[in-house]
Design a protein around this motif. Structure first.
Motif, PDB file in Angstrom:
ATOM      1  N   VAL A  11      -1.710  10.398  11.004  1.00 28.75           N
ATOM      2  CA  VAL A  11      -0.760  10.662   9.920  1.00 28.75           C
ATOM      3  C   VAL A  11      -1.099   9.526   8.688  1.00 28.75           C
ATOM      4  N   ALA A  12      -0.588   8.228   9.224  1.00 28.19           N
ATOM      5  CA  ALA A  12      -0.920   7.025   8.475  1.00 28.19           C
ATOM      6  C   ALA A  12      -2.233   6.816   7.552  1.00 28.19           C
ATOM      7  N   GLY A  13      -3.516   7.305   8.279  1.00 29.77           N
ATOM      8  CA  GLY A  13      -4.823   7.531   7.857  1.00 29.77           C
ATOM      9  C   GLY A  13      -4.837   8.649   6.792  1.00 29.77           C
ATOM     10  N   ILE A  14      -4.103   9.764   6.998  1.00 27.80           N
ATOM     11  CA  ILE A  14      -4.110  10.932   5.955  1.00 27.80           C
ATOM     12  C   ILE A  14      -3.411  10.366   4.909  1.00 27.80           C
ATOM     13  N   VAL A  38      -6.648   0.391  -3.126  1.00 24.66           N
ATOM     14  CA  VAL A  38      -6.580  -0.663  -2.190  1.00 24.66           C
ATOM     15  C   VAL A  38      -5.572  -0.332  -1.055  1.00 24.66           C
ATOM     16  N   PHE A  39      -4.464  -0.211  -1.041  1.00 25.55           N
ATOM     17  CA  PHE A  39      -3.487   0.349  -0.082  1.00 25.55           C
ATOM     18  C   PHE A  39      -4.039   1.614   0.728  1.00 25.55           C
ATOM     19  N   GLY A  40      -4.523   2.669  -0.022  1.00 28.91           N
ATOM     20  CA  GLY A  40      -5.028   3.818   0.418  1.00 28.91           C
ATOM     21  C   GLY A  40      -6.096   3.591   1.411  1.00 28.91           C
ATOM     22  N   ILE A  41      -7.087   2.523   0.900  1.00 29.51           N
ATOM     23  CA  ILE A  41      -8.109   2.506   1.817  1.00 29.51           C
ATOM     24  C   ILE A  41      -7.801   1.603   2.966  1.00 29.51           C
ATOM     25  N   LEU A  42      -6.985   0.668   2.520  1.00 25.90           N
ATOM     26  CA  LEU A  42      -6.420  -0.255   3.936  1.00 25.90           C
ATOM     27  C   LEU A  42      -5.777   0.444   4.903  1.00 25.90           C
ATOM     28  N   LEU A  43      -4.848   1.557   4.393  1.00 22.98           N
ATOM     29  CA  LEU A  43      -4.265   2.402   5.495  1.00 22.98           C
ATOM     30  C   LEU A  43      -5.328   3.305   6.209  1.00 22.98           C
ATOM     31  N   ILE A  44      -6.452   3.827   5.668  1.00 28.17           N
ATOM     32  CA  ILE A  44      -7.325   4.396   6.248  1.00 28.17           C
ATOM     33  C   ILE A  44      -8.078   3.431   7.261  1.00 28.17           C
ATOM     34  N   VAL A  45      -8.338   2.422   6.930  1.00 25.96           N
ATOM     35  CA  VAL A  45      -9.016   1.397   7.808  1.00 25.96           C
ATOM     36  C   VAL A  45      -8.092   1.150   9.013  1.00 25.96           C
ATOM     37  N   SER A  46      -6.797   0.799   8.706  1.00 26.76           N
ATOM     38  CA  SER A  46      -5.875   0.514   9.891  1.00 26.76           C
ATOM     39  C   SER A  46      -5.627   1.559  10.812  1.00 26.76           C
ATOM     40  N   GLY A  47      -5.727   2.915  10.259  1.00 27.61           N
ATOM     41  CA  GLY A  47      -5.628   3.941  11.090  1.00 27.61           C
ATOM     42  C   GLY A  47      -6.569   4.239  12.007  1.00 27.61           C
ATOM     43  N   VAL A  48      -7.899   3.797  11.590  1.00 29.61           N
ATOM     44  CA  VAL A  48      -9.173   4.238  12.568  1.00 29.61           C
ATOM     45  C   VAL A  48      -9.016   3.039  13.534  1.00 29.61           C
ATOM     46  N   LEU A  49      -9.014   2.013  12.828  1.00 27.80           N
ATOM     47  CA  LEU A  49      -8.678   0.855  13.750  1.00 27.80           C
ATOM     48  C   LEU A  49      -7.669   0.974  15.074  1.00 27.80           C
ATOM     49  N   ASN A  50      -6.434   1.427  14.625  1.00 31.42           N
ATOM     50  CA  ASN A  50      -5.509   1.936  15.519  1.00 31.42           C
ATOM     51  C   ASN A  50      -5.812   2.730  16.496  1.00 31.42           C
ATOM     52  N   LEU A  51      -6.649   3.936  16.139  1.00 32.64           N
ATOM     53  CA  LEU A  51      -7.108   4.894  17.026  1.00 32.64           C
ATOM     54  C   LEU A  51      -8.028   4.571  17.874  1.00 32.64           C
ATOM     55  N   SER A  52      -8.994   3.631  17.201  1.00 32.82           N
ATOM     56  CA  SER A  52      -9.923   3.117  18.268  1.00 32.82           C
ATOM     57  C   SER A  52      -9.704   1.978  19.403  1.00 32.82           C
ATOM     58  N   MET A  53      -8.489   1.131  18.927  1.00 32.52           N
ATOM     59  CA  MET A  53      -7.985   0.226  19.662  1.00 32.52           C
ATOM     60  C   MET A  53      -6.618   0.551  20.069  1.00 32.52           C
ATOM     61  N   PRO A  54      -6.351   1.408  20.610  1.00 27.80           N
ATOM     62  CA  PRO A  54      -4.854   1.683  21.175  1.00 27.80           C
ATOM     63  C   PRO A  54      -4.304   0.494  22.036  1.00 27.80           C
ATOM     64  N   GLY A  55      -2.844   0.271  21.972  1.00 31.24           N
ATOM     65  CA  GLY A  55      -2.408  -0.852  22.367  1.00 31.24           C
ATOM     66  C   GLY A  55      -2.532  -2.038  21.864  1.00 31.24           C
ATOM     67  N   THR A  56      -2.823  -2.113  20.509  1.00 32.15           N
ATOM     68  CA  THR A  56      -3.051  -3.556  19.797  1.00 32.15           C
ATOM     69  C   THR A  56      -1.780  -3.462  18.720  1.00 32.15           C
ATOM     70  N   PRO A  57      -0.618  -4.053  19.294  1.00 37.51           N
ATOM     71  CA  PRO A  57       0.748  -4.065  18.462  1.00 37.51           C
ATOM     72  C   PRO A  57       0.511  -4.907  17.055  1.00 37.51           C
ATOM     73  N   TRP A  58      -0.319  -5.927  17.198  1.00 44.98           N
ATOM     74  CA  TRP A  58      -0.509  -6.410  15.952  1.00 44.98           C
ATOM     75  C   TRP A  58      -1.062  -5.562  14.643  1.00 44.98           C
ATOM     76  N   LEU A  59      -1.996  -4.683  15.038  1.00 44.87           N
ATOM     77  CA  LEU A  59      -2.492  -3.604  14.026  1.00 44.87           C
ATOM     78  C   LEU A  59      -1.500  -2.631  13.703  1.00 44.87           C
ATOM     79  N   GLU A  60      -0.563  -2.345  14.455  1.00 45.07           N
ATOM     80  CA  GLU A  60       0.578  -1.476  14.116  1.00 45.07           C
ATOM     81  C   GLU A  60       1.524  -2.013  13.177  1.00 45.07           C
ATOM     82  N   TYR A  61       1.719  -3.408  13.228  1.00 51.67           N
ATOM     83  CA  TYR A  61       2.487  -4.198  12.383  1.00 51.67           C
ATOM     84  C   TYR A  61       1.769  -4.157  10.941  1.00 51.67           C
ATOM     85  N   VAL A  62       0.443  -4.440  11.219  1.00 51.57           N
ATOM     86  CA  VAL A  62      -0.122  -4.492   9.820  1.00 51.57           C
ATOM     87  C   VAL A  62      -0.127  -3.095   9.001  1.00 51.57           C
ATOM     88  N   GLN A  63      -0.458  -2.177   9.663  1.00 45.59           N
ATOM     89  CA  GLN A  63      -0.302  -0.604   9.251  1.00 45.59           C
ATOM     90  C   GLN A  63       1.076  -0.512   8.595  1.00 45.59           C
TER      91      GLN A  63
END
Length: 118
Positions: A11-14, A38-63
């Motif tokens: 949802v965040a990536g979309i 900028v923020f749209g592309i960064l949300l896409i990147v953070s969504g993909v990173l969060n999906l590929s590396m679950p259980g990484t809380p700092w990425l959730e905070y960034v997103q």
């Protein structure tokens, strides 16, 4: 927590994708176009990173922070009077921040389960 399974990150990536692409059909200023891209592309990147590396809380905070920044960008970039761009930023930003905030606790729990106990 399995990779590629968390709906919140999709949802965040979309939201990021919609914000970035909406510059093509909403009235823009140079500030709104830059901030939304900028923020749209960064949300896409953070969504993909969060999906590929679950259980990484700092990425959730960034997103979550990126969603908040997208939400406040109409005031930062002085485009709150550009109705389409402003409403797109407000809605996509608050949705991205909201779903990500809801996912922080599960991500922290998964992170703790993955860490070796001493």
């Amino acid at each position: 927590m399995k990779k590629w399974m968390r709906w919140e990150d999709y949802v965040a990536g979309i939201c990021g994708l919609y914000a970035a692409l909406s510059v093509f059909w909403t009235r823009q200023s140079s500030a709104s176009m830059t901030l939304m891209l900028v923020f749209g592309i960064l949300l896409i990147v953070s969504g993909v990173l969060n999906l590929s590396m679950p259980g990484t809380p700092w990425l959730e905070y960034v997103q979550c922070a990126l969603g908040v920044l997208l939400f406040i960008s109409p005031w930062i970039g002085a485009y709150s009077d550009h109705t389409g761009a402003a409403w797109t930023s407000w809605i996509t930003g608050i949705v991205a921040a909201g779903v990500t905030a809801a996912a922080i606790k599960p991500a922290m729990d998964a992170h703790h389960r993955m860490m070796p106990s001493h």
